[in-house]
Design a protein around this motif. Sequence first.
Motif, short mmCIF file in Angstrom:
data_model
loop_
_atom_site.label_atom_id
_atom_site.label_comp_id
_atom_site.label_asym_id
_atom_site.label_seq_id
_atom_site.Cartn_x
_atom_site.Cartn_y
_atom_site.Cartn_z
N ASP A 33 0.53 -1.08 -0.08
CA ASP A 33 -0.18 -0.03 0.05
C ASP A 33 0.73 1.39 0.05
N ASP A 34 2.15 1.16 0.94
CA ASP A 34 2.92 1.97 0.93
C ASP A 34 4.11 2.07 -0.28
N ILE A 35 4.14 1.87 -1.57
CA ILE A 35 5.40 1.56 -2.23
C ILE A 35 5.30 2.76 -2.59
N VAL A 36 6.57 3.10 -2.88
CA VAL A 36 7.45 3.81 -3.22
C VAL A 36 7.81 4.10 -4.45
N CYS A 37 7.72 5.04 -5.51
CA CYS A 37 8.18 5.04 -6.75
C CYS A 37 9.00 6.07 -7.40
N GLU A 38 10.00 5.57 -7.95
CA GLU A 38 11.05 7.11 -7.77
C GLU A 38 11.61 6.90 -9.62
N TYR A 39 10.46 7.42 -10.10
CA TYR A 39 10.12 7.66 -11.62
C TYR A 39 10.92 9.38 -11.76
N PRO A 40 11.70 9.71 -12.95
CA PRO A 40 12.27 10.54 -13.78
C PRO A 40 11.48 11.63 -13.81
N VAL A 41 11.14 12.72 -13.15
CA VAL A 41 10.35 13.97 -14.04
C VAL A 41 9.03 13.37 -14.58
N ALA A 42 10.21 13.86 -15.99
CA ALA A 42 9.60 13.11 -17.11
C ALA A 42 9.04 11.78 -17.99
N TYR A 43 8.56 10.90 -16.09
CA TYR A 43 7.79 10.07 -16.48
C TYR A 43 7.28 9.58 -15.06
N GLY A 44 6.92 11.16 -14.06
CA GLY A 44 6.30 11.30 -13.06
C GLY A 44 6.42 11.87 -11.62
N GLY A 45 7.43 11.85 -11.79
CA GLY A 45 8.63 11.87 -10.71
C GLY A 45 9.03 11.10 -9.38
N PRO A 46 8.90 11.36 -8.56
CA PRO A 46 8.84 10.50 -7.15
C PRO A 46 7.78 10.09 -6.45
N ILE A 47 6.77 9.63 -6.14
CA ILE A 47 5.62 9.52 -5.63
C ILE A 47 5.62 8.31 -4.61
N GLN A 48 4.33 7.73 -3.74
CA GLN A 48 4.12 7.05 -2.55
C GLN A 48 2.91 7.39 -2.55
N GLY A 49 2.68 5.86 -2.07
CA GLY A 49 1.32 5.09 -1.89
C GLY A 49 0.58 4.49 -3.88
N VAL A 50 -0.20 3.09 -3.14
CA VAL A 50 -0.67 2.71 -4.12
C VAL A 50 -1.58 3.31 -5.22
N GLU A 51 -1.94 4.43 -4.60
CA GLU A 51 -3.38 4.76 -5.00
C GLU A 51 -2.77 6.56 -6.00
N LYS A 52 -1.89 6.78 -5.52
CA LYS A 52 -1.03 7.78 -6.17
C LYS A 52 -0.27 6.87 -7.78
N VAL A 53 0.43 5.92 -7.16
CA VAL A 53 0.65 5.31 -8.64
C VAL A 53 0.15 4.76 -9.50
N ILE A 54 -1.22 4.43 -9.18
CA ILE A 54 -2.62 3.44 -10.66
C ILE A 54 -2.66 4.96 -10.86
N ALA A 55 -3.18 5.80 -10.08
CA ALA A 55 -3.58 7.36 -10.49
C ALA A 55 -1.96 8.04 -11.54
N LEU A 56 -1.45 7.80 -11.51
CA LEU A 56 -0.20 8.37 -12.65
C LEU A 56 -0.02 6.82 -13.76
N PHE A 57 -0.58 6.15 -13.49
CA PHE A 57 -0.75 4.88 -14.42
C PHE A 57 -2.00 5.18 -15.43
N ARG A 58 -3.10 6.13 -14.59
CA ARG A 58 -4.79 5.46 -15.36
C ARG A 58 -4.10 6.81 -16.49
N GLN A 59 -2.89 7.91 -16.05
CA GLN A 59 -2.70 8.98 -17.03
C GLN A 59 -1.85 8.20 -18.49
#
Length: 154
Positions: free
Chosen positions: A38-64
Amino acid sequence: MMTLEDLLAREAIRELRVAYSTAFDTIDEAAVRANFIDDIVCEYPVAYGGPIQGVEKVIALFRQTWAHCKYPYDTVHFIGNHAIELTGPDTARGHCMLLDFVNRQGDGSPIRTRGGHDNPMLLIGRYEDEYVKRDGAWKFARIKLTTAWPDRNV
């Protein structure tokens, strides 16, 4: 000395990385979600969404991203050179290489390659991961993506 349990854990983690790529490429939100704590941390380059934390935020990024994909496999992630180090009975870390392709590129879509449809390579990258075992299944706790091409963010 590596035990049978170690080998099984390493194989399960390799399957996790493949399952994640397949779920993303087939636009399967539930399957993607199942790969993360649930509290996944994803560190993506800024061009691909940047750093985010939490599964809901990751899924929201992927939906885009998925909003610009009309069919499964409009994007394809190839994973290779996967190395895994078990750091405890329920923890591990690893890294692997990524070749990311965009197979269908619509006019006006922000998901485009430099070469357009004739050259579908989007990026060459490297994932650095941390994994945890929860309820008998390996999941991602942290994903860090660095890119080596076309833009280096290492």
